[in-house]
Design a protein around this motif. Structure first.
Motif, mmCIF file in Angstrom:
data_model
loop_
_atom_site.group_PDB
_atom_site.id
_atom_site.type_symbol
_atom_site.label_atom_id
_atom_site.label_comp_id
_atom_site.label_asym_id
_atom_site.label_seq_id
_atom_site.Cartn_x
_atom_site.Cartn_y
_atom_site.Cartn_z
ATOM 1 N N ALA A 119 9.894 11.821 2.876
ATOM 2 C CA ALA A 119 9.393 11.564 1.297
ATOM 3 C C ALA A 119 10.550 11.027 0.531
ATOM 4 O O ALA A 119 10.589 9.911 0.105
ATOM 5 C CB ALA A 119 8.764 12.616 0.455
ATOM 6 N N ARG A 120 11.814 11.503 0.947
ATOM 7 C CA ARG A 120 13.219 11.287 0.210
ATOM 8 C C ARG A 120 13.440 9.776 1.029
ATOM 9 O O ARG A 120 13.735 8.819 0.056
ATOM 10 C CB ARG A 120 14.149 12.317 0.639
ATOM 11 C CG ARG A 120 14.196 13.437 -0.770
ATOM 12 C CD ARG A 120 15.310 14.276 -0.549
ATOM 13 N NE ARG A 120 15.289 15.185 0.636
ATOM 14 C CZ ARG A 120 14.486 16.273 0.620
ATOM 15 N NH1 ARG A 120 14.040 16.819 -0.207
ATOM 16 N NH2 ARG A 120 14.674 16.970 1.943
ATOM 17 N N ILE A 121 13.312 9.743 2.115
ATOM 18 C CA ILE A 121 13.864 8.392 2.670
ATOM 19 C C ILE A 121 12.982 7.411 2.595
ATOM 20 O O ILE A 121 13.248 6.217 1.986
ATOM 21 C CB ILE A 121 13.710 8.542 4.191
ATOM 22 C CG1 ILE A 121 14.918 10.016 4.806
ATOM 23 C CG2 ILE A 121 14.032 7.379 4.983
ATOM 24 C CD1 ILE A 121 16.281 9.614 4.624
ATOM 25 N N TRP A 122 11.611 7.602 2.466
ATOM 26 C CA TRP A 122 10.738 6.777 2.281
ATOM 27 C C TRP A 122 10.834 6.088 0.722
ATOM 28 O O TRP A 122 10.672 4.881 0.421
ATOM 29 C CB TRP A 122 9.293 7.386 2.400
ATOM 30 C CG TRP A 122 8.251 6.171 2.173
ATOM 31 C CD1 TRP A 122 6.996 6.539 1.277
ATOM 32 C CD2 TRP A 122 7.997 5.104 2.645
ATOM 33 N NE1 TRP A 122 6.185 5.627 1.364
ATOM 34 C CE2 TRP A 122 6.750 4.373 2.238
ATOM 35 C CE3 TRP A 122 8.448 4.234 3.401
ATOM 36 C CZ2 TRP A 122 6.075 3.297 2.574
ATOM 37 C CZ3 TRP A 122 8.105 3.055 3.971
ATOM 38 C CH2 TRP A 122 6.812 2.602 3.149
ATOM 39 N N SER A 123 11.374 7.105 -0.255
ATOM 40 C CA SER A 123 11.310 6.610 -1.543
ATOM 41 C C SER A 123 12.459 5.494 -1.652
ATOM 42 O O SER A 123 12.365 4.680 -2.506
ATOM 43 C CB SER A 123 11.649 7.689 -2.432
ATOM 44 O OG SER A 123 12.245 7.451 -3.629
ATOM 45 N N ARG A 168 0.727 -0.996 0.005
ATOM 46 C CA ARG A 168 -0.098 -0.048 -0.045
ATOM 47 C C ARG A 168 0.892 1.356 0.012
ATOM 48 O O ARG A 168 0.352 2.286 0.464
ATOM 49 C CB ARG A 168 -0.728 0.077 1.316
ATOM 50 C CG ARG A 168 -1.799 -1.056 1.052
ATOM 51 C CD ARG A 168 -2.922 -0.793 2.011
ATOM 52 N NE ARG A 168 -2.835 -1.357 3.442
ATOM 53 C CZ ARG A 168 -2.870 -0.535 4.478
ATOM 54 N NH1 ARG A 168 -3.274 0.825 4.386
ATOM 55 N NH2 ARG A 168 -2.721 -1.027 5.683
ATOM 56 N N THR A 169 2.151 0.994 -0.198
ATOM 57 C CA THR A 169 3.108 2.224 -0.089
ATOM 58 C C THR A 169 2.966 3.465 -0.968
ATOM 59 O O THR A 169 2.765 4.437 -0.568
ATOM 60 C CB THR A 169 4.347 1.650 -0.397
ATOM 61 O OG1 THR A 169 4.528 1.241 -1.657
ATOM 62 C CG2 THR A 169 4.991 0.691 0.545
ATOM 63 N N THR A 170 2.355 3.228 -2.126
ATOM 64 C CA THR A 170 2.169 4.224 -3.176
ATOM 65 C C THR A 170 0.864 5.276 -2.672
ATOM 66 O O THR A 170 1.007 6.318 -2.701
ATOM 67 C CB THR A 170 1.821 3.713 -4.395
ATOM 68 O OG1 THR A 170 2.708 2.712 -4.776
ATOM 69 C CG2 THR A 170 2.115 4.981 -5.544
ATOM 70 N N ALA A 171 -0.159 4.450 -2.284
ATOM 71 C CA ALA A 171 -1.373 5.065 -1.834
ATOM 72 C C ALA A 171 -1.212 6.015 -0.950
ATOM 73 O O ALA A 171 -1.430 7.245 -0.673
ATOM 74 C CB ALA A 171 -2.524 4.148 -1.597
ATOM 75 N N ARG A 177 12.327 1.261 -2.228
ATOM 76 C CA ARG A 177 12.977 0.418 -3.218
ATOM 77 C C ARG A 177 14.101 -0.531 -2.666
ATOM 78 O O ARG A 177 14.596 -1.296 -3.483
ATOM 79 C CB ARG A 177 13.881 1.394 -3.876
ATOM 80 C CG ARG A 177 12.431 2.216 -4.857
ATOM 81 C CD ARG A 177 13.467 2.997 -5.836
ATOM 82 N NE ARG A 177 13.863 4.396 -5.290
ATOM 83 C CZ ARG A 177 15.005 4.538 -5.048
ATOM 84 N NH1 ARG A 177 16.231 4.010 -5.320
ATOM 85 N NH2 ARG A 177 15.192 6.021 -4.380
ATOM 86 N N ASP A 178 14.157 -0.668 -1.321
ATOM 87 C CA ASP A 178 15.305 -1.235 -0.762
ATOM 88 C C ASP A 178 15.037 -2.845 -0.723
ATOM 89 O O ASP A 178 14.138 -3.526 -0.364
ATOM 90 C CB ASP A 178 15.499 -0.975 0.750
ATOM 91 C CG ASP A 178 16.847 -1.627 1.302
ATOM 92 O OD1 ASP A 178 17.277 -2.881 1.029
ATOM 93 O OD2 ASP A 178 17.591 -0.669 1.741
ATOM 94 N N PRO A 179 16.098 -3.659 -1.435
ATOM 95 C CA PRO A 179 15.685 -5.095 -1.632
ATOM 96 C C PRO A 179 15.677 -5.878 -0.351
ATOM 97 O O PRO A 179 15.398 -7.192 -0.456
ATOM 98 C CB PRO A 179 16.832 -5.403 -2.788
ATOM 99 C CG PRO A 179 17.876 -4.723 -2.530
ATOM 100 C CD PRO A 179 17.213 -3.374 -2.123
ATOM 101 N N ILE A 239 6.125 -4.443 1.629
ATOM 102 C CA ILE A 239 6.059 -3.378 2.715
ATOM 103 C C ILE A 239 4.707 -2.668 2.934
ATOM 104 O O ILE A 239 4.001 -2.664 1.616
ATOM 105 C CB ILE A 239 7.112 -2.311 1.844
ATOM 106 C CG1 ILE A 239 8.643 -2.837 1.913
ATOM 107 C CG2 ILE A 239 7.121 -0.972 2.766
ATOM 108 C CD1 ILE A 239 9.507 -2.132 1.081
ATOM 109 N N GLU A 240 4.252 -2.531 4.009
ATOM 110 C CA GLU A 240 2.728 -2.038 4.190
ATOM 111 C C GLU A 240 2.943 -0.786 4.896
ATOM 112 O O GLU A 240 3.273 -0.868 6.136
ATOM 113 C CB GLU A 240 2.061 -3.020 4.953
ATOM 114 C CG GLU A 240 0.684 -2.694 5.010
ATOM 115 C CD GLU A 240 -0.176 -3.854 5.574
ATOM 116 O OE1 GLU A 240 -1.179 -3.487 6.128
ATOM 117 O OE2 GLU A 240 0.436 -4.833 6.373
#
Ligand SMILES: Cc1cc2nc3c(=O)[nH]c(=O)nc-3n(C[C@H](O)[C@H](O)[C@H](O)COP(=O)(O)O)c2cc1C
Length: 365
Positions: free
Chosen positions: A80-84, A3-6, A88-90, A95-96
Motif C-alpha cells: 500500500a505504501r509503495i503503491w501510493s 483504475r488505481t483507486t478502485a 503519484r510518480d510523474p 496507470i492501470e
C-alpha cells in the motif's frame, strides 16, 4: 483510464511487518511520460530496490516500448505504501492496476526489483512486450515454437527467459503453464492435432528440465514426503514435472511415479508413507470426461493409503478453467499453478489438522 483507486481500496496502511503477515501481489501497467534513458532506468531501479528491500517487497518491472509492467509482492501494508508513491510518480501516466490479490507465494523472491527491458534479444523482447501489454502473446509464441518442426527456438526462448527472470516459478506461471493452455486452444481451434499438443508439452517439459538443472534445493526443517503422479491414464506429464520441480526446489522429499493403472497407484500409496499426493490431469486439455474417474481414484487412494490423513491435491487445466473443483474430485485442494503448490499443500494440511482437532466439520467421504 485510471483504475488505481478502485483496485487499491482493499489495502490498508497498517504497519504489520511480521513474517507471518499474508502476502499480496499487485500488478499494473502504465505509460512513461517521456522515454527513459538507461541511466534514468538504472537510477529508478536502484532507489526503488533499496526501498523495496526495507519494506520486504520483491518484484519485477518491465520497460519496453515506453511502457511499464510491474509485479510487486509483499506484505499488504508495504504494498500500500509503495503503491501510493508509485501512483503519484510523474514519470508515468495512464496507470492501470491489473490485479491485486492475496498471494500464496513469492515469484520473485530473489529480486528486490528486477528490471527487464528485453533489449538485444527479439524473442525476449516479444515476451516482455506481451507481458507489458498484458496479452498472451509470449505464451502463444512459445506454444507455436514448441510444435515447430525444429524446436530450437522454443528452447532458446525458455533459456533466454530464465536468464532474464532467474526464477523457475515465474517461468512456470508466466510462460510455461499458459503456453500449455495455448497448445490446448490451438487443438480446440483445429490449428494442430492431438499429437502436436503432446509433442509440444514433451518439449516444454524437456527444456524446463534443462534450465532447472542448475537449481538448488532449499532446506526445510520438516520436509514432507510427497508423491507426484499424473492421474493413471493421463498421458500429459508436464503438470507433474512442473509440480515435482517446485516441490523439490522447496526442499520436500519428492517421489515422482507414473502408475499406468489405478491398482498400481493404490499399491504405491499402500506400501509407502506419503504426507501428500499431487494427482494431475492434462495442463493443456480440460479433460472434463475424466473428472468422475478422478474422484473415484481419489477415493480409492484414500482407502488404500498407509497414511490415513493423506492430503490429496488435484491439478490440471480442468481446475484452472473451473470446470471442476477440489470438492468434485474429493481432493483436499486443487492447484492452479505449480508455483503455488507448496502453499496449497501447507494450507490443506493446516485445515486437515484443524478438522482432526475437532474444530471443523469432519470430511464425509
Ligand atoms: C514504473 C515505476 C516503478 C516504480 N517501482 C517502485 C518500486 O517498486 N518501489 C519503490 O519504492 N519505488 C518505485 N518507484 C518509485 C516511486 O514511484 C517513488 O518515486 C519512490 O518510491 C519514492 O517515493 P516518494 O516519492 O513517495 O518519496 C517506481 C517508479 C516508477 C515510475
Amino acid at each position: 483510464m485510471n483504475r488505481t483507486t478502485a483496485h487499491y481500496a482493499g489495502i490498508t496502511h497498517g504497519r504489520d511487518q511480521s513474517p507471518a503477515a499474508p502476502l499480496m501481489t499487485l500488478t499494473y501497467r502504465s505509460r512513461a511520460t517521456s522515454p527513459l534513458s538507461e541511466t534514468q532506468l538504472g537510477d529508478l531501479q536502484h532507489t526503488a530496490a533499496a526501498r523495496n528491500r526495507a519494506e520486504g517487497i520483491t518484484g519485477m518491472v518491465i520497460y519496453s516500448d515506453n511502457r511499464f509492467f510491474q509485479w510487486l509482492e509483499g506484505p499488504p501494508a508495504s504494498i500500500a505504501r509503495i503503491w501510493s508513491s508509485i501512483s503519484r510518480d510523474p514519470r508515468h501516466a495512464d496507470i492501470e492496476a491489473l490485479s491485486v490479490h492475496a498471494a500464496p507465494t513469492r515469484l520473485f523472491a530473489k529480486w528486490s526489483l528486477k528490471l527487464t527491458t528485453g533489449q538485444g534479444d527479439p524473442l525476449i523482447e516479444e515476451v516482455t512486450a506481451s507481458t507489458v501489454s498484458s496479452t498472451n502473446a509470449g505464451a502463444e509464441r512459445l506454444a507455436a515454437l514448441a510444435i515447430a518442426a525444429e524446436p530450437t527456438e522454443a528452447r532458446r526462448l525458455l533459456t533466454a527467459a530464465y536468464t532474464e527472470f532467474r526464477s523457475i516459478s515465474a517461468l512456470t506461471e508466466l510462460l510455461i503453464e499458459p503456453a500449455a493452455r495455448c497448445l490446448g486452444d490451438l487443438w480446440a481451434a483445429d490449428d494442430c492435432g492431438e499429437y502436436d499438443v503432446t509433442l509440444g508439452l514433451c518439449r516444454l517439459q524437456t527444456f524446463l528440465r534443462e534450465v532447472a538443472a542448475e537449481s538448488v534445493q532449499q532446506r526445510v526443517e520438516h520436509p514432507l514426503v510427497v508423491l507426484v503422479a499424473p492421474l493413471p491414464g493421463e498421458i500429459h506429464m508436464l503438470g507433474a514435472t512442473l509440480d515435482a520441480e517446485a516441490l523439490w526446489q522447496a526442499g520436500h522429499d519428492t517421489r515422482v511415479r507414473f502408475p499406468s493403472t489405478e491398482q498400481a497407484l493404490e499399491r504405491i500409496v499402500a506400501t509407502n508413507w506419503f504426507d501428500a499426493i499431487d494427482l494431475s490431469l492434462s495442463p493443456a486439455f480440460s479433460r472434463q470426461h475424466r473428472i468422475d474417474r478422478m474422484r473415484h481414484i481419489v477415493d480409492s487412494v484414500r482407502r488404500a493409503s498407509k497414511n490415513p490423513a493423506l492430503v490429496v491435491i488435484a491439478g490440471g487445466r480442468a481446475f484452472n478453467d473451473r470446470i471442476a473443483s477440489s470438492a468434485d474430485v474429493h481432493a483436499d485442494a486443487s492447484c492452479t499453478s505449480a508455483a503455488h503448490l507448496c502453499e496449497d499443500i501447507a494450507r490443506a494440511r493446516g485445515s486437515r489438522q484443524h478438522e482432526q482437532a475437532g474444530v471443523g466439520i469432519p470430511r464425509a467421504l
